[in-house]
Design a protein around this motif. Sequence first.
Motif, PDB file in Angstrom:
ATOM      1  N   LEU A 245      26.783  92.646 -31.556  1.00 30.84           N
ATOM      2  CA  LEU A 245      27.273  92.307 -30.547  1.00 30.84           C
ATOM      3  C   LEU A 245      25.644  92.273 -28.794  1.00 30.84           C
ATOM      4  CD1 LEU A 245      28.879  90.932 -28.886  1.00 30.84           C
ATOM      5  CD2 LEU A 245      29.249  93.737 -27.861  1.00 30.84           C
ATOM      6  N   LEU A 246      25.176  90.116 -28.842  1.00 37.61           N
ATOM      7  CA  LEU A 246      24.312  90.363 -27.436  1.00 37.61           C
ATOM      8  C   LEU A 246      25.187  89.744 -26.757  1.00 37.61           C
ATOM      9  CD1 LEU A 246      22.633  90.401 -30.400  1.00 37.61           C
ATOM     10  CD2 LEU A 246      21.334  89.246 -29.491  1.00 37.61           C
ATOM     11  N   VAL A 247      25.200  90.851 -24.765  1.00 41.16           N
ATOM     12  CA  VAL A 247      25.944  90.063 -23.676  1.00 41.16           C
ATOM     13  C   VAL A 247      25.008  90.097 -23.181  1.00 41.16           C
ATOM     14  CG1 VAL A 247      28.332  90.488 -24.541  1.00 41.16           C
ATOM     15  CG2 VAL A 247      27.081  91.913 -23.757  1.00 41.16           C
ATOM     16  N   TYR A 248      24.638  88.883 -22.266  1.00 43.39           N
ATOM     17  CA  TYR A 248      23.723  89.073 -20.761  1.00 43.39           C
ATOM     18  C   TYR A 248      24.671  88.697 -19.724  1.00 43.39           C
ATOM     19  CZ  TYR A 248      22.957  83.701 -21.437  1.00 43.39           C
ATOM     20  OH  TYR A 248      23.229  82.631 -21.689  1.00 43.39           O
ATOM     21  N   GLN A 249      23.958  88.492 -18.709  1.00 46.04           N
ATOM     22  CA  GLN A 249      24.035  88.221 -17.349  1.00 46.04           C
ATOM     23  C   GLN A 249      22.924  87.997 -16.475  1.00 46.04           C
ATOM     24  OE1 GLN A 249      26.328  91.296 -14.747  1.00 46.04           O
ATOM     25  NE2 GLN A 249      25.163  92.527 -14.740  1.00 46.04           N
ATOM     26  N   ILE A 250      23.112  86.830 -15.679  1.00 43.58           N
ATOM     27  CA  ILE A 250      22.246  86.485 -14.602  1.00 43.58           C
ATOM     28  C   ILE A 250      22.150  86.807 -13.146  1.00 43.58           C
ATOM     29  CG2 ILE A 250      20.530  84.342 -13.490  1.00 43.58           C
ATOM     30  CD1 ILE A 250      20.730  83.881 -16.591  1.00 43.58           C
ATOM     31  N   THR A 251      22.132  88.155 -12.563  1.00 44.80           N
ATOM     32  CA  THR A 251      23.386  88.391 -11.303  1.00 44.80           C
ATOM     33  C   THR A 251      22.021  89.302 -10.149  1.00 44.80           C
ATOM     34  OG1 THR A 251      25.033  89.280 -10.355  1.00 44.80           O
ATOM     35  CG2 THR A 251      23.655  90.751 -12.790  1.00 44.80           C
ATOM     36  N   TRP A 252      22.240  89.422  -9.042  1.00 42.26           N
ATOM     37  CA  TRP A 252      21.630  89.480  -8.557  1.00 42.26           C
ATOM     38  C   TRP A 252      21.751  91.659  -8.523  1.00 42.26           C
ATOM     39  CZ3 TRP A 252      18.445  87.186  -5.352  1.00 42.26           C
ATOM     40  CH2 TRP A 252      18.269  85.941  -4.834  1.00 42.26           C
ATOM     41  N   LYS A 253      20.876  91.570  -8.021  1.00 46.63           N
ATOM     42  CA  LYS A 253      20.743  93.277  -8.471  1.00 46.63           C
ATOM     43  C   LYS A 253      20.324  94.007  -6.876  1.00 46.63           C
ATOM     44  CE  LYS A 253      21.244  93.025 -12.838  1.00 46.63           C
ATOM     45  NZ  LYS A 253      22.365  93.813 -13.946  1.00 46.63           N
TER      46      LYS A 253
ATOM     47  N   LEU B 255      14.153  87.024 -12.172  1.00 48.28           N
ATOM     48  CA  LEU B 255      13.633  86.151 -12.252  1.00 48.28           C
ATOM     49  C   LEU B 255      13.296  85.832 -10.869  1.00 48.28           C
ATOM     50  CD1 LEU B 255      16.221  85.837 -14.339  1.00 48.28           C
ATOM     51  CD2 LEU B 255      16.551  83.750 -13.756  1.00 48.28           C
ATOM     52  N   THR B 256      13.762  86.518  -9.092  1.00 43.79           N
ATOM     53  CA  THR B 256      12.955  86.074  -8.292  1.00 43.79           C
ATOM     54  C   THR B 256      11.623  86.357  -8.395  1.00 43.79           C
ATOM     55  OG1 THR B 256      14.455  87.675  -7.525  1.00 43.79           O
ATOM     56  CG2 THR B 256      14.571  85.791  -6.542  1.00 43.79           C
ATOM     57  N   ARG B 257      11.316  87.324  -8.710  1.00 47.01           N
ATOM     58  CA  ARG B 257      10.174  88.594  -9.262  1.00 47.01           C
ATOM     59  C   ARG B 257       9.169  87.453  -9.635  1.00 47.01           C
ATOM     60  NH1 ARG B 257       6.379  93.038 -10.939  1.00 47.01           N
ATOM     61  NH2 ARG B 257       8.175  94.414  -9.244  1.00 47.01           N
TER      62      ARG B 257
ATOM     63  N   PHE C  85      17.043  91.514  -5.365  1.00 45.96           N
ATOM     64  CA  PHE C  85      16.615  90.618  -6.865  1.00 45.96           C
ATOM     65  C   PHE C  85      17.732  89.827  -7.473  1.00 45.96           C
ATOM     66  CE2 PHE C  85      16.362  94.648  -7.690  1.00 45.96           C
ATOM     67  CZ  PHE C  85      16.686  95.208  -8.711  1.00 45.96           C
ATOM     68  N   LEU C  86      16.977  88.569  -8.137  1.00 46.64           N
ATOM     69  CA  LEU C  86      18.236  88.524  -9.083  1.00 46.64           C
ATOM     70  C   LEU C  86      17.472  88.745 -10.715  1.00 46.64           C
ATOM     71  CD1 LEU C  86      20.360  86.180  -9.729  1.00 46.64           C
ATOM     72  CD2 LEU C  86      18.717  84.263  -9.558  1.00 46.64           C
ATOM     73  N   MET C  87      18.365  89.132 -11.250  1.00 45.99           N
ATOM     74  CA  MET C  87      17.602  89.674 -12.656  1.00 45.99           C
ATOM     75  C   MET C  87      18.606  88.990 -13.724  1.00 45.99           C
ATOM     76  SD  MET C  87      17.274  93.484 -13.671  1.00 45.99           S
ATOM     77  CE  MET C  87      16.024  93.818 -15.127  1.00 45.99           C
TER      78      MET C  87
ATOM     79  N   LEU D 181      14.192  77.833  -8.573  1.00 43.09           N
ATOM     80  CA  LEU D 181      15.523  79.371  -9.269  1.00 43.09           C
ATOM     81  C   LEU D 181      15.598  78.710 -10.564  1.00 43.09           C
ATOM     82  CD1 LEU D 181      14.948  82.020  -9.379  1.00 43.09           C
ATOM     83  CD2 LEU D 181      16.780  82.108  -7.798  1.00 43.09           C
ATOM     84  N   THR D 182      16.662  77.238  -9.596  1.00 42.84           N
ATOM     85  CA  THR D 182      17.990  77.402 -11.061  1.00 42.84           C
ATOM     86  C   THR D 182      17.501  76.504 -12.101  1.00 42.84           C
ATOM     87  OG1 THR D 182      19.296  76.297  -9.340  1.00 42.84           O
ATOM     88  CG2 THR D 182      19.848  75.369 -11.976  1.00 42.84           C
ATOM     89  N   LYS D 183      16.335  76.327 -12.335  1.00 45.38           N
ATOM     90  CA  LYS D 183      15.502  75.522 -13.335  1.00 45.38           C
ATOM     91  C   LYS D 183      15.002  77.245 -14.263  1.00 45.38           C
ATOM     92  CE  LYS D 183      13.091  71.427 -12.129  1.00 45.38           C
ATOM     93  NZ  LYS D 183      12.794  70.084 -12.140  1.00 45.38           N
ATOM     94  N   LEU D 184      14.662  77.861 -13.272  1.00 39.67           N
ATOM     95  CA  LEU D 184      14.305  79.272 -14.582  1.00 39.67           C
ATOM     96  C   LEU D 184      15.746  79.703 -14.976  1.00 39.67           C
ATOM     97  CD1 LEU D 184      12.045  80.593 -15.315  1.00 39.67           C
ATOM     98  CD2 LEU D 184      12.135  81.894 -12.940  1.00 39.67           C
ATOM     99  N   LYS D 185      16.747  79.798 -14.453  1.00 45.57           N
ATOM    100  CA  LYS D 185      17.318  80.015 -15.688  1.00 45.57           C
ATOM    101  C   LYS D 185      18.031  79.591 -16.371  1.00 45.57           C
ATOM    102  CE  LYS D 185      20.503  80.405 -11.100  1.00 45.57           C
ATOM    103  NZ  LYS D 185      21.521  80.284  -9.919  1.00 45.57           N
ATOM    104  N   THR D 186      18.200  78.006 -16.302  1.00 45.53           N
ATOM    105  CA  THR D 186      18.525  76.933 -17.160  1.00 45.53           C
ATOM    106  C   THR D 186      17.390  77.734 -18.695  1.00 45.53           C
ATOM    107  OG1 THR D 186      19.176  75.906 -15.882  1.00 45.53           O
ATOM    108  CG2 THR D 186      18.470  74.835 -17.772  1.00 45.53           C
ATOM    109  N   LEU D 187      16.263  77.952 -18.177  1.00 44.23           N
ATOM    110  CA  LEU D 187      15.113  77.882 -19.657  1.00 44.23           C
ATOM    111  C   LEU D 187      15.360  79.080 -19.699  1.00 44.23           C
ATOM    112  CD1 LEU D 187      10.956  77.018 -18.563  1.00 44.23           C
ATOM    113  CD2 LEU D 187      12.563  79.529 -19.639  1.00 44.23           C
TER     114      LEU D 187
END
Length: 431
Positions: free
Chosen positions: A142-150, A302-304, A167-169, A61-67
Amino acid sequence: MVFITHIRHAIQQRSRMFLPTPVHLPRETRSKSQSLLQQTAIVHSVEHGFPQLLPLGFRVLTKLKTLIRNEMNNIGGQELSLPAIGRKNIWETSDRWNLMHDELFKFKDHDEEYCLSPTHEEAITKLVSSVCKTIPRSNYPLLVYQITWKYRNEPNYRHGLLRTKEFLMKDLYSFHTDEKCARQIYDQVCDAYERIFQKLELNCFKVPADSGLMGGSLNHEFLGISAVGEDTLLICPICNRGYLKNKTQCEHTEKTEQHAIELGHCFLLGDRYTKAFNAIEGSSDIATEKKPLIMGCYGIGLTRLMAATVEILTPKDSNDIRWPRRIVPYQVAIVPPKKGSPEETNGNEKTLGRLLKLDNTEWFVDDRNELTIGYRLKDCQKMGIPIVIVFGKRATKENLCEVIDVYNNRTEYLSYEDTLKFIHNYYSVFC
């Protein structure tokens, strides 16, 4: 072998890794990923829709987040973090407190009502609204994003990580001063999504879709073919395009019907949220009439997606996971000889010792040398490690490394230098 007890901490030893014996295997499931990820202790369980990822799974999952993070940064995204808890009043502003009533985890605290956020359109638009008068026009788009649990109160959680309550999104939100710019960014994000799925070795279809409760004038889903998928995709063999069933826009009559998993979703929302929250083009350096900002939102679970790669890439009748090469838990596994075997003291210590001293944190050593090589090799294959270096009889006699290319089902006997070259060439295509 004495030197096995002196492996550097940077290289993971199987004997010290937290890989508990599975105790909650699903009894009946059509999902390959649910079964395989639990059998290999990558996921402990997804009991009641709440996943428990073990160290191997967290590494993937960490590698997927980095990609994904790299792709979002490359198109100008700026990462931030928003609270998981949302107040009732902002959800009422968008009218989704009632529209999403059954999907929200709601609770009270000191007479205030809150929910656990399944998505963050309200929160990010509220944030932009509160500061938009100070934002210069040069900040747009303006483009802002997050990787967080929902969190979504999903009554029909199933198939392991594919449908869960937690789930992580990755969710990206864009804000624009005009429709033309919004559409340009929409296309750029869709292109970035296609690059992400290509890097994950997934053949996906971008298809027009329904906006549902999100609203907006334009949206597309990205779908991957899988028997366990919940969407029905019609694929045209002539133009090689896919269409959601009941939304067919293809002039050719011959189409193949397939099940598919949603990998990502893009929405052009217009001013549905910005108008409600009064998020306007309103900085002091603009003398023109103030207008609501145009908004887009873009999601990847991401988890999906992690589970979807296993569903799509693992062969139908195989018990060995196949990962995209960019997110494998470890690139290489080393299997030393069995304790007490002739191979243990037959001249391969120098080569094995040189491998173990390499400065490479991507290597995994199954140092349980009380077990046979075959048993340990099978374990590495089940986890989805693509290259396994084994020190068996032939390798020992000829002072070579037995290099097993797991995904391509072939074995080569290589010198130490050629082994390193093989590994470098194998991954240079993907990483």
